[in-house]
Design a protein around this motif. Sequence first.
Motif, PDB file in Angstrom:
ATOM      1  N   ILE A 175       0.857  -1.178   0.000  1.00 39.48           N
ATOM      2  CA  ILE A 175       0.000   0.000   0.000  1.00 39.48           C
ATOM      3  C   ILE A 175       0.893   1.228   0.000  1.00 39.48           C
ATOM      4  CG2 ILE A 175      -1.672   1.281   1.346  1.00 39.48           C
ATOM      5  CD1 ILE A 175      -2.570  -1.434   2.468  1.00 39.48           C
ATOM      6  N   THR A 176       0.580   2.186  -0.845  1.00 40.56           N
ATOM      7  CA  THR A 176       1.417   3.382  -0.930  1.00 40.56           C
ATOM      8  C   THR A 176       0.607   4.610  -0.553  1.00 40.56           C
ATOM      9  OG1 THR A 176       2.213   2.320  -2.915  1.00 40.56           O
ATOM     10  CG2 THR A 176       3.126   4.439  -2.390  1.00 40.56           C
ATOM     11  N   LEU A 177       1.240   5.492   0.202  1.00 38.92           N
ATOM     12  CA  LEU A 177       0.631   6.792   0.464  1.00 38.92           C
ATOM     13  C   LEU A 177       1.363   7.819  -0.393  1.00 38.92           C
ATOM     14  CD1 LEU A 177       0.448   6.685   4.349  1.00 38.92           C
ATOM     15  CD2 LEU A 177      -1.193   5.847   2.718  1.00 38.92           C
ATOM     16  N   VAL A 178       0.616   8.630  -1.109  1.00 42.32           N
ATOM     17  CA  VAL A 178       1.218   9.590  -2.024  1.00 42.32           C
ATOM     18  C   VAL A 178       0.675  10.979  -1.710  1.00 42.32           C
ATOM     19  CG1 VAL A 178       1.570  10.215  -4.413  1.00 42.32           C
ATOM     20  CG2 VAL A 178       1.228   7.847  -3.822  1.00 42.32           C
ATOM     21  N   VAL A 179       1.574  11.959  -1.633  1.00 41.40           N
ATOM     22  CA  VAL A 179       1.125  13.350  -1.570  1.00 41.40           C
ATOM     23  C   VAL A 179       1.785  14.109  -2.692  1.00 41.40           C
ATOM     24  CG1 VAL A 179       1.215  15.483  -0.293  1.00 41.40           C
ATOM     25  CG2 VAL A 179       0.595  13.431   0.857  1.00 41.40           C
ATOM     26  N   ASP A 180       0.987  14.616  -3.622  1.00 40.84           N
ATOM     27  CA  ASP A 180       1.526  15.546  -4.605  1.00 40.84           C
ATOM     28  C   ASP A 180       0.917  16.913  -4.331  1.00 40.84           C
ATOM     29  OD1 ASP A 180      -1.005  15.206  -5.481  1.00 40.84           O
ATOM     30  OD2 ASP A 180      -0.473  13.852  -7.096  1.00 40.84           O
ATOM     31  N   TYR A 181       1.107  17.858  -5.280  1.00 40.29           N
ATOM     32  CA  TYR A 181       0.659  19.220  -4.975  1.00 40.29           C
ATOM     33  C   TYR A 181      -0.853  19.309  -4.794  1.00 40.29           C
ATOM     34  CZ  TYR A 181       5.134  21.433  -5.527  1.00 40.29           C
ATOM     35  OH  TYR A 181       6.405  21.834  -5.325  1.00 40.29           O
ATOM     36  N   TYR A 182      -1.574  18.552  -5.620  1.00 36.93           N
ATOM     37  CA  TYR A 182      -3.035  18.591  -5.518  1.00 36.93           C
ATOM     38  C   TYR A 182      -3.487  18.094  -4.156  1.00 36.93           C
ATOM     39  CZ  TYR A 182      -7.856  17.656  -7.076  1.00 36.93           C
ATOM     40  OH  TYR A 182      -9.199  17.619  -7.215  1.00 36.93           O
ATOM     41  N   SER A 183      -2.954  16.927  -3.723  1.00 38.26           N
ATOM     42  CA  SER A 183      -3.386  16.417  -2.421  1.00 38.26           C
ATOM     43  C   SER A 183      -2.875  17.297  -1.297  1.00 38.26           C
ATOM     44  CB  SER A 183      -2.941  14.977  -2.204  1.00 38.26           C
ATOM     45  OG  SER A 183      -2.135  14.521  -3.199  1.00 38.26           O
ATOM     46  N   ALA A 184      -1.703  17.947  -1.490  1.00 42.37           N
ATOM     47  CA  ALA A 184      -1.204  18.819  -0.428  1.00 42.37           C
ATOM     48  C   ALA A 184      -2.147  19.997  -0.211  1.00 42.37           C
ATOM     49  CB  ALA A 184       0.192  19.310  -0.771  1.00 42.37           C
ATOM     50  N   LEU A 185      -2.643  20.579  -1.333  1.00 42.77           N
ATOM     51  CA  LEU A 185      -3.607  21.676  -1.189  1.00 42.77           C
ATOM     52  C   LEU A 185      -4.871  21.193  -0.491  1.00 42.77           C
ATOM     53  CD1 LEU A 185      -3.596  23.733  -4.480  1.00 42.77           C
ATOM     54  CD2 LEU A 185      -2.845  24.400  -2.235  1.00 42.77           C
ATOM     55  N   MET A 186      -5.337  19.988  -0.892  1.00 41.75           N
ATOM     56  CA  MET A 186      -6.544  19.445  -0.266  1.00 41.75           C
ATOM     57  C   MET A 186      -6.328  19.226   1.220  1.00 41.75           C
ATOM     58  SD  MET A 186      -9.045  19.106  -2.341  1.00 41.75           S
ATOM     59  CE  MET A 186     -10.128  18.031  -1.480  1.00 41.75           C
ATOM     60  N   LEU A 187      -5.136  18.711   1.582  1.00 44.60           N
ATOM     61  CA  LEU A 187      -4.857  18.466   3.002  1.00 44.60           C
ATOM     62  C   LEU A 187      -4.900  19.760   3.778  1.00 44.60           C
ATOM     63  CD1 LEU A 187      -1.951  15.902   2.957  1.00 44.60           C
ATOM     64  CD2 LEU A 187      -4.210  15.580   3.872  1.00 44.60           C
ATOM     65  N   ILE A 188      -4.295  20.821   3.206  1.00 41.03           N
ATOM     66  CA  ILE A 188      -4.280  22.102   3.920  1.00 41.03           C
ATOM     67  C   ILE A 188      -5.698  22.590   4.141  1.00 41.03           C
ATOM     68  CG2 ILE A 188      -3.697  24.530   3.676  1.00 41.03           C
ATOM     69  CD1 ILE A 188      -1.119  23.711   2.458  1.00 41.03           C
ATOM     70  N   ILE A 189      -6.530  22.523   3.091  1.00 41.63           N
ATOM     71  CA  ILE A 189      -7.870  23.087   3.243  1.00 41.63           C
ATOM     72  C   ILE A 189      -8.690  22.234   4.208  1.00 41.63           C
ATOM     73  CG2 ILE A 189      -9.260  22.071   1.363  1.00 41.63           C
ATOM     74  CD1 ILE A 189      -8.972  25.725   1.998  1.00 41.63           C
TER      75      ILE A 189
END
Lengths: 503, 111
Positions: free
Chosen positions: A70-84
């Motif tokens: 299982i892989t966890l991935v954070v790219d720019y799109y998910s990073a913005l979503m995480l912040i919001i």
Amino acid sequence: MLPLFVILPLFSAFIISIFGRVNKYFGDIFANFTNILLVFISFLTLYLLNINDLSAITYNVGGWRLPIGITLVVDYYSALMLIIINLVSFFVSVYSISYMEKYTDKTKYYVLFMLMLSGMNGVVISGDLFNIFVFLEVASISSYSLVAFGVESEELEAAFKYLVLGTIASSLILLSIAIIYSYASSLNLAHIALIINRLPVEKVLLTKFVIILLIVGFCIKSAVVPFHSWLPDAHPSAPAPISAMLSGILIKTLGIYTMTRIIFNVFFVGEDIFKLVYWLGIVSMLAGVIIALYQLDYKRLLAYSSISHVGYILLGIGLGTPLGILGGIFHLLNHSVIKSLLFLTSGSLEYSLGTRDLLKISQTNQRLPITKFAMLIGSLSISGVPPFNGFWSKLIIIIACVQSKKLFAGFVAILVSVLTLSVFIKVLKYGFYKKSLIEGQEQKSIEVKDVPFWMKFSMLGLALLCVFMGILIFPNIRDVLLVPASDILARGYEYSKIVFMNK
Amino acid sequence: MVYVLCLILFLVGLYGILVKKNVLKIIISFAIMDYAINLFFILVGYKNGASFPIFIKGKENVLMVDPLPQALVLTSIVIGLSITMLMVAIAIRLYEKYGTFDISEIRKLKG
């Protein structure tokens, strides 16, 4: 560091459920502390992405290498979503310190809240299809029970409706995961993208069927118009902070984030799927705002307006051009902040005046300066008045429509914006008008208790965000936040390159 | 053939959820739909004449069924169980408030 996004709220839910009864304030302090930590970590993730010039941070759970484990991935799109997600949930949990006093069991509320938060964070960070399903269910189940939190007859009815529609959606998503697995023998999103797009086109007969199943499932979760009937019941029935969470971030994380991730990054979808998303967007924009025009219940009005703004996001994304995707993502972020602010003001009105019927609000000669100020800011920015953030994202979406020669869509976007303005002028008129709107009836000067400090704090914080989030569109800031995020979607199934090779 | 039967089971469940008026029948239909999907998942991993997916000494090279769908189905069963429990709990509360299981009488909301 990535697992912390799931572990911290889960751990906090566990601790609160055990020690919550020891002290009355334990839940408040612990939940808010966790939320502050999460906000900090999500900003740190974005900073790490930026400073190391990475396009994605990956984490292999249990040390298994990429396509296997299982892989966890954070790219720019998910990073913005995480912040919001974490920012809005921080303000909401601060708000619920005072607001949830009137309910009997605050401890259980915080436990469910934290579970919902961990589910949403998990959906955003996981790079594995089945993992997305599991976290989606964690978030959904806790939101079903939070809608029913008041256990009055309306709440229970709304929760049962939401539950049935939500489980149909989850079943469709699970079915399509099974079909995808039978094709690709893998569950990792990047790996599926690699395998599916290597197959010759005539061999992938089922792709369209699977995508339609997934789109229907995610559209039920995000309440796009033909599937919207649960939302106008569920959002007004929930306690106000939970309405803010549901409308602000839950429908976007579970519905729109996952849908965009799958139709852009995993499957190589054709023009016709984008056309479907585009028409879904237009229909829900129009229907949502037209029904909102004649609502007199403040929260119900906000719920219908949510449907119409989800339509805006889908319209931007369905255009398929880079500018349209950027506008869609930007509107998603803006709408999260604005709509949670408006739902929090509805909670404040309910707290002070005991009603959320606009006619009854207009009869009372109330003085609630902070709530009124927040209502003003929220209404102006959701209807797209220039200095506020809602204006910029709507402008980008309209420009993108014109650029891709879809003048009809641009016209509808402007029309819906004007109608939204009229909806919220109605709200402001009932809220601020000095004379009673019902003839022959004097305004009652009633003594109202003003809202406590923490509720004011979170409303003002979100209002400040509303004013200043417009700066995200200035060229230098846009190039480090929004453009990389929309690039990841626009690059399509090269997402697998980003995950596997990190470029 | 088996896949078609599985699909029919799924559609029976979906039909029940969409058409039946009784809250308890809706819950049972949900369970049927859930089982259909779990069955489909198991069928995806099935191979004719293959053995169980455990390595035993001297039997390393035999044909095995795919173990991953079985692990996924375990998770999905647990999720289905918790959803069913929540549904039943809400149904009990609904009966206390409205005195009926008929969803055409449980309608105080407009949407």
